[in-house]
Write a protein that holds these residues in place. Structure first.
Motif, mmCIF file in Angstrom:
data_model
loop_
_atom_site.group_PDB
_atom_site.id
_atom_site.type_symbol
_atom_site.label_atom_id
_atom_site.label_comp_id
_atom_site.label_asym_id
_atom_site.label_seq_id
_atom_site.Cartn_x
_atom_site.Cartn_y
_atom_site.Cartn_z
ATOM 1 N N TRP A 68 32.350 37.927 37.801
ATOM 2 C CA TRP A 68 32.918 37.066 38.848
ATOM 3 C C TRP A 68 34.391 37.406 39.064
ATOM 4 O O TRP A 68 34.862 37.540 40.189
ATOM 5 N N ARG A 69 35.122 37.566 37.973
ATOM 6 C CA ARG A 69 36.557 37.851 38.040
ATOM 7 C C ARG A 69 36.851 39.158 38.777
ATOM 8 O O ARG A 69 37.811 39.262 39.514
ATOM 9 N N TYR A 70 36.017 40.172 38.565
ATOM 10 C CA TYR A 70 36.339 41.505 39.065
ATOM 11 C C TYR A 70 35.599 41.932 40.329
ATOM 12 O O TYR A 70 35.775 43.055 40.788
ATOM 13 N N PRO A 72 35.340 42.563 44.006
ATOM 14 C CA PRO A 72 36.295 42.582 45.116
ATOM 15 C C PRO A 72 35.788 41.824 46.336
ATOM 16 O O PRO A 72 36.561 41.534 47.246
ATOM 17 N N LEU B 4 37.913 31.527 32.294
ATOM 18 C CA LEU B 4 37.211 31.925 33.524
ATOM 19 C C LEU B 4 36.240 30.835 33.963
ATOM 20 O O LEU B 4 36.006 30.654 35.154
ATOM 21 N N LEU B 7 38.436 28.562 35.889
ATOM 22 C CA LEU B 7 38.968 29.190 37.105
ATOM 23 C C LEU B 7 37.880 29.423 38.153
ATOM 24 O O LEU B 7 38.148 29.412 39.349
ATOM 25 N N GLY B 27 40.827 43.694 46.943
ATOM 26 C CA GLY B 27 39.949 42.521 46.910
ATOM 27 C C GLY B 27 40.079 41.784 45.577
ATOM 28 O O GLY B 27 40.133 40.553 45.525
ATOM 29 N N ILE B 28 40.161 42.558 44.506
ATOM 30 C CA ILE B 28 40.285 41.964 43.167
ATOM 31 C C ILE B 28 41.656 41.295 43.017
ATOM 32 O O ILE B 28 41.756 40.140 42.591
ATOM 33 N N ARG B 31 41.990 38.063 45.140
ATOM 34 C CA ARG B 31 41.178 36.966 44.600
ATOM 35 C C ARG B 31 41.822 36.388 43.347
ATOM 36 O O ARG B 31 41.864 35.173 43.160
ATOM 37 N N MET B 32 42.357 37.247 42.493
ATOM 38 C CA MET B 32 43.010 36.756 41.268
ATOM 39 C C MET B 32 44.231 35.910 41.604
ATOM 40 O O MET B 32 44.456 34.855 41.018
ATOM 41 N N ASN B 35 43.402 32.612 43.358
ATOM 42 C CA ASN B 35 42.737 31.743 42.396
ATOM 43 C C ASN B 35 43.781 30.936 41.609
ATOM 44 O O ASN B 35 43.564 29.775 41.264
ATOM 45 N N ILE B 191 45.702 44.754 37.302
ATOM 46 C CA ILE B 191 44.475 43.958 37.302
ATOM 47 C C ILE B 191 43.578 44.164 36.085
ATOM 48 O O ILE B 191 42.669 43.374 35.873
ATOM 49 N N ASN B 192 43.829 45.210 35.271
ATOM 50 C CA ASN B 192 42.989 45.353 34.080
ATOM 51 C C ASN B 192 43.198 44.163 33.142
ATOM 52 O O ASN B 192 42.310 43.793 32.387
ATOM 53 N N ASN B 193 44.398 43.558 33.219
ATOM 54 C CA ASN B 193 44.750 42.438 32.356
ATOM 55 C C ASN B 193 44.777 41.176 33.212
ATOM 56 O O ASN B 193 45.828 40.771 33.703
ATOM 57 N N TRP B 194 43.610 40.553 33.408
ATOM 58 C CA TRP B 194 43.559 39.439 34.360
ATOM 59 C C TRP B 194 44.379 38.247 33.891
ATOM 60 O O TRP B 194 44.926 37.493 34.698
ATOM 61 N N ASP B 229 34.977 52.478 37.761
ATOM 62 C CA ASP B 229 35.913 52.561 36.628
ATOM 63 C C ASP B 229 37.275 51.930 36.881
ATOM 64 O O ASP B 229 38.252 52.252 36.197
ATOM 65 N N ILE B 230 37.374 51.021 37.810
ATOM 66 C CA ILE B 230 38.701 50.500 38.205
ATOM 67 C C ILE B 230 39.476 49.865 37.049
ATOM 68 O O ILE B 230 40.686 50.050 36.929
ATOM 69 N N VAL B 231 38.776 49.140 36.181
ATOM 70 C CA VAL B 231 39.479 48.481 35.078
ATOM 71 C C VAL B 231 39.984 49.529 34.085
ATOM 72 O O VAL B 231 41.133 49.470 33.627
ATOM 73 N N GLN B 232 39.155 50.528 33.792
ATOM 74 C CA GLN B 232 39.554 51.583 32.855
ATOM 75 C C GLN B 232 40.757 52.355 33.392
ATOM 76 O O GLN B 232 41.705 52.624 32.646
#
Ligand SMILES: Cc1ncc(C[n+]2csc(CCOP(=O)(O)OP(=O)(O)O)c2C)c(N)n1
Ligand code: SF4
Ligand code: SF4
Ligand code: SF4
Ligand SMILES: [Mg+2]
Lengths: 125, 314
Positions: A68-70, A72, B4, B7, B27-28, B31-32, B35, B191-194, B229-232
């Motif tokens: 949900w968090r990630y 887009p 989460l 949230l 988008g990520i 949204r973060m 939120n 964004i890797n560290n929300w 692989d966006i977070v990595q």
């Protein structure tokens, strides 16, 4: 005379309506291109962009909501603090949710395979 | 720190149906950040760029909140004008509700063409949050280099080939420039560290006066990495110290994350097509130069944050 309200001012003769449609004629367009319905993009479907689809595995899910968090595209629907469903009308099949899931509870399945399975099930009926 | 579970109960302010590419970092990020606004009323403004172009295609808007359209170079001016008008109307009793004001801009719209209007907005002290979504190029018009583009990156206006090996200049340090405005809050996050994004967004929204966030927001198209692989990839930017996480609150610099060990910058460069040419034999010196740039910036940052200026153990 109606009292002055900064949120309710009609800036001219253009339509001031929630019912904006893609097929509107030019003279029906809203004045200054204003949009009066927040978030109406959710009536526009981007799900047909998808070539692979995330499939949720209920047994494996621990409801951590990393998917949900990630997402887009706000296409992981959470309800009451738990994973509820995917919104396939908008999910573009990017595969991020499957990648961030710590317990591999999301499989990315090619859409044509899903189609084949659906067709096979139809034949059996 | 909210979980989460908590949230996920906040109303979605950036809905599906927008036309950002599949897997776009914007988008990520958005949204973060929205939120973290929780149930406050918010007005969003956007500099032209992928985010604005993809989220407001008439007659649709992906913004489930008030949104004001403006041009490429003036998101700072527009959002500060809206905030000033709001304050004036509030003073006269014409508005009773409370609002927050957030502007989003790409790196092109913020580091380059919108820098003047942003600087003015920050200096005037408006109660606004400006968020830069840094993907290191003008992505919306087809990947042109900006002053945020990393050294060595292949873009359409810094093309890697026989003449030059990608972008020739070092990145502009925008977060430090914003901090130099002596604003209430300036921070850099990824964004890797929300949790880091959430905390900083919340601080930026709650603090009185101008706040600035610089968010590393990868673009799978322009960076040419494997989309899921966006977070990595973002994590590698942080672990290699290419993109340090820090904040400057009322003039005080603070490092928020210190990598445990020395991860060479190659690890961040390698999975990305925009740096592929750097790995051709004979180009080792280019990677070495990039590493030196990263290391010297890191040491300077540690010094500013009052930490011992040393590299992580190898
Ligand atoms: C004054 C002006 N010049 C050029 C453009 C064309 N333009 C639209 S978006 C864009 C690039 C935006 O890049 P960036 O701000 O980095 O955002 P991104 O798309 O990368 O998120 C450009 C050059 C414009 N809209 N206005
Ligand atoms: S990331 Fe995986 S485990 Fe977590 S909620 Fe989503 S599907 Fe369930
Ligand atoms: S595949 Fe991408 S768009 Fe679809 S639900 Fe997962 S993260 Fe969202
Ligand atoms: S080009 Fe890049 S920044 Fe623009 S929408 Fe696509 S992925 Fe996002
Ligand atoms: Mg950009």
């Amino acid at each position: 005379m109606t009292p002055y309200n900064p949120f309710n001012r009609n800036f001219g003769t253009g339509t001031r309506t929630k019912a904006v449609r893609p097929d509107m004629k030019w003279h029906e367009l809203t004045r200054a291109g204003n949009i009066y319905e927040p978030g109406n993009a959710n009536t526009y479907e981007t799900g047909d962009w998808r070539s692979i689809r995330p499939v949720w595995n209920k047994e494996r899910c621990i409801h951590c909501l990393m998917c949900w968090r990630y997402c887009p595209d706000a296409s992981v629907i959470a309800k009451g603090g738990k994973f509820e469903t995917f919104d396939y009308k908008h999910c573009k099949g990017c595969g991020i949710c499957a990648k961030v899931c710590p317990v591999n509870a999301i499989d990315m399945v090619p859409e044509d395979e899903i189609k084949k399975v659906k067709e096979a099930n139809k034949d059996e009926e | 720190m909210a979980t989460l579970k908590e949230l996920s109960r906040v109303e979605e302010r950036f809905v599906g149906g927008h036309r950002l590419c599949a897997g776009c970092g914007h988008g990520i990020s958005v949204r973060m950040i929205l939120n973290a606004v929780e149930d406050a009323n918010v007005v969003v403004g956007c500099a032209t760029g992928c985010l604005e172009v993809a989220s407001t295609i008439y007659p649709y808007t992906a913004w489930n909140c008030s949104f004001i359209h403006n041009a490429f170079e003036n998101a700072g001016a527009t959002i500060s004008g809206v905030e000033a008008a709001y304050r004036a109307l509030k003073k006269r009793g014409k508005i009773d509700r409370d609002f927050k004001f957030i502007a989003f801009g790409g790196d092109g719209g913020t580091y380059d063409i919108g820098l003047q209007s942003l600087s003015g907005a920050m200096e005037r002290g408006h109660n606004i949050v400006y968020v830069c979504l840094d993907n290191g190029a003008y992505m919306n018009t087809g990947i042109q280099r900006s002053s945020a583009t990393p050294t060595g990156a292949d873009t359409t206006t810094s093309p890697a080939g026989k003449v030059i090996p990608g972008k020739q200049q070092p990145r502009k340090d925008l977060t430090a420039i914003m901090a130099a405005h002596n604003i209430s809050y300036a921070a850099q996050t990824a964004i890797n560290n929300w949790q880091d994004v959430h905390k900083k967004a919340k601080k930026a929204i709650e603090v009185e006066g101008p706040a600035f966030l610089n968010v590393l927001s990868p673009c799978p198209r322009g960076w040419r990495y494997n989309t899921p692989d966006i977070v990595q990839i973002t994590k590698l930017a942080v672990e290699t110290r290419f993109w340090p996480l820090y904040e400057v609150e009322n003039g005080k610099w603070k490092l928020n994350y210190k990598p445990k060990k020395y991860v060479p910058v190659e690890e961040f460069l390698k999975p990305q097509g925009r740096f592929r040419h750097l790995f051709k034999p004979g180009n080792e010196h280019l990677i070495k130069a990039i590493q030196e740039e990263v290391d010297s910036r890191w040491l300077a940052l540690l010094e500013r944050c009052g930490e011992t200026p040393e590299l992580p153990p190898r």
